[in-house]
Enzyme design. Structure first.
Site, PDB file in Angstrom:
ATOM      1  N   LEU A  51     -77.548 -89.744  23.568  1.00 29.48           N
ATOM      2  CA  LEU A  51     -78.062 -88.987  24.945  1.00 29.48           C
ATOM      3  C   LEU A  51     -78.689 -87.584  24.622  1.00 29.48           C
ATOM      4  O   LEU A  51     -79.369 -87.251  25.727  1.00 29.48           O
ATOM      5  CB  LEU A  51     -76.874 -89.146  26.100  1.00 29.48           C
ATOM      6  CG  LEU A  51     -76.443 -90.245  26.687  1.00 29.48           C
ATOM      7  CD1 LEU A  51     -75.108 -90.378  27.132  1.00 29.48           C
ATOM      8  CD2 LEU A  51     -77.325 -90.806  27.701  1.00 29.48           C
ATOM      9  N   GLY A  71     -71.880 -92.404  29.653  1.00 27.41           N
ATOM     10  CA  GLY A  71     -71.724 -92.040  28.278  1.00 27.41           C
ATOM     11  C   GLY A  71     -71.292 -90.403  28.012  1.00 27.41           C
ATOM     12  O   GLY A  71     -71.964 -89.644  29.124  1.00 27.41           O
ATOM     13  N   TYR A 135     -64.328 -79.721  29.387  1.00 24.91           N
ATOM     14  CA  TYR A 135     -64.649 -81.165  29.750  1.00 24.91           C
ATOM     15  C   TYR A 135     -64.864 -81.111  31.258  1.00 24.91           C
ATOM     16  O   TYR A 135     -66.003 -81.606  31.847  1.00 24.91           O
ATOM     17  CB  TYR A 135     -63.457 -82.174  29.509  1.00 24.91           C
ATOM     18  CG  TYR A 135     -63.559 -83.467  29.957  1.00 24.91           C
ATOM     19  CD1 TYR A 135     -64.917 -84.276  29.850  1.00 24.91           C
ATOM     20  CD2 TYR A 135     -62.618 -83.890  30.792  1.00 24.91           C
ATOM     21  CE1 TYR A 135     -64.775 -85.541  30.693  1.00 24.91           C
ATOM     22  CE2 TYR A 135     -62.679 -85.010  31.409  1.00 24.91           C
ATOM     23  CZ  TYR A 135     -63.964 -85.915  31.297  1.00 24.91           C
ATOM     24  OH  TYR A 135     -63.669 -87.081  31.976  1.00 24.91           O
TER      25      TYR A 135
END
Ligand code: NAI
Ligand code: 15L
Length: 269
Positions: A51, A71, A135
Site C-alpha cells: 500500500l 490493509g 496506531y
C-alpha cells in the site's frame, strides 16, 4: 450485483474471514495484501501490492466499484511502520480512488481513535478523539483523509470504528466492544447498497446490551446489527476472571492498549 469489490489486507484475520463471507456479494473479489495469500479461486483475483507504493495502488484500484480497506498495521507499532502502511497507504488509496471513479470505501478504522475514554462514558458520533497510541492516531489520519476527499471531491466512505471483530466475545471488555463477523458483513452490504452514504462514521459493534457506542446518527443506512455479546456473558463470567476495576483493561475503552509504550524504532517491533 456489484462487479468487483477490492479487499485490501486480504491475508489478515478479517481479510481471510471476509474473503470467505463476501464470496458471491460481487461478481469478482479482488484480494490484495503485501503478505502471501492462497491462490485465486472462482470469482477471485489475487493482486499482491504494498500500500505504500502509490503506482501499484493506482493499478490495484482500477476497475473496482467498491473497496473494503483493511490493509495496514493493526496494532501499536513503531511510527516507521505505521507511517508507511497507515498514512501513506491511506493517502495512496484515496488518490487512486479519485482517479478511478470514486468507488465507495469501507475504511477499517478502530476504537483506538477514542480509546482513552473511560468505560463509564457513552459515546456518539460527536465524541472527541482520544487516541491511545500512534496506531489510533493513524486511524484518525485515515478518517481525516476520507473527510477531506468527501468535501473536496465527493468521495463516499464509511469510517467503521471497529471494536473487536472475533468469532465470539473472549473477555469482559468484549461484552461491550464485540463486533460479530456476520454483523460486519451486513454492514458492508448496507454501505454498498445505501442510496446515499456521504462520509459517515459507524461504530463497528454488534447490538451489545453492555455497549458504549450510539449509532443513531447512521440509522439512515438501514443497517441493524443482529448479534449481542450478552448471549456469551454467562460463559465469560464462568471462564474469564473479572479484572480489577483499576486495571487499564477495565478502565479504558481500548483496554490494554494504554499500557503500550511509544515504540521508538523499527528495530524494537
Ligand atoms: P491483520 O493485521 O490481521 O491484517 C492486516 C493486513 O494488512 C495484514 O495481512 C498485513 O499483511 C496487511 N498489510 C500491512 N501493511 C501492509 C502494506 N504496507 N501493504 C499491504 N498490506 C499491508 O489485521 P485485522 O485484525 O485483520 O484487521 C483488519 C483491519 O481492521 C486493520 O486495518 C485493523 O486496523 C482494523 N481493525 C481490526 C479490528 C479487529 O477486531 N480485528 C479492530 C479495529 C480495527
Ligand atoms: C484493534 O484495532 C486491533 O486491530 C485488534 O487487533 C483488536 O486489538 C481490537 O482493536 C480491540 O481493541 O479489541
Amino acid at each position: 450485483m456489484m462487479n468487483r469489490i477490492l479487499i485490501t489486507g486480504a491475508a489478515g484475520t478479517l481479510g481471510t474471514m471476509l474473503r470467505d463471507k463476501l464470496r458471491g456479494h460481487a461478481k469478482i473479489l479482488r484480494l490484495s495484501d503485501v503478505a502471501e495469500m492462497p491462490p485465486a479461486g472462482a470469482g477471485e483475483e489475487v493482486v499482491p501490492c504494498d500500500l505504500s507504493d502509490g503506482d501499484a495502488v493506482m493499478r490495484l484500484v482500477e476497475g473496482c466499484d467498491g473497496i473494503v480497506h483493511l490493509g495496514g498495521i493493526s496494532v501499536e507499532r513503531s511510527f516507521d511502520l505505521i507511517e508507511a502502511a497507515n498514512l501513506r497507504g491511506v493517502y495512496n488509496l484515496y488518490e487512486a480512488a479519485r482517479a478511478h471513479g470514486m468507488p465507495r470505501i469501507v475504511f477499517a478504522s478502530s476504537n483506538h481513535t477514542i480509546g482513552y475514554h473511560d468505560q463509564t462514558t457513552r459515546l456518539d458520533h460527536t465524541a472527541p478523539y482520544r487516541p491511545d497510541g500512534l496506531y489510533g492516531v493513524s486511524k484518525i489520519f485515515g478518517e481525516a483523509v476520507a473527510s477531506l476527499y468527501h468535501d473536496k471531491f465527493g468521495q463516499e466512505s464509511a469510517l467503521v470504528r471497529i471494536g473487536s471483530c472475533t468469532p465470539r466475545p473472549e473477555n469482559w471488555r468484549m461484552l461491550a466492544t464485540w463486533f460479530s463477523e456476520d454483523d460486519f458483513v451486513s454492514l458492508i452490504d448496507a454501505v454498498f447498497a445505501a442510496p446515499r452514504l456521504g462520509c459517515t462514521m459507524v461504530w463497528g459493534a454488534s447490538a451489545n446490551d453492555h455497549g458504549w457506542w450510539d449509532n443513531a446518527h447512521a440509522a439512515f443506512l438501514g443497517w441493524r446489527p443482529k448479534d449481542n455479546a450478552a448471549a456469551f456473558a454467562e460463559e465469560i463470567a464462568r471462564t474469564v476472571p473479572r479484572p480489577d476495576p483499576n486495571e487499564a483493561v477495565a478502565r479504558y475503552q481500548c483496554g490494554v492498549f494504554t499500557d503500550e509504550p511509544i515504540h521508538p524504532s523499527r528495530k524494537e517491533d
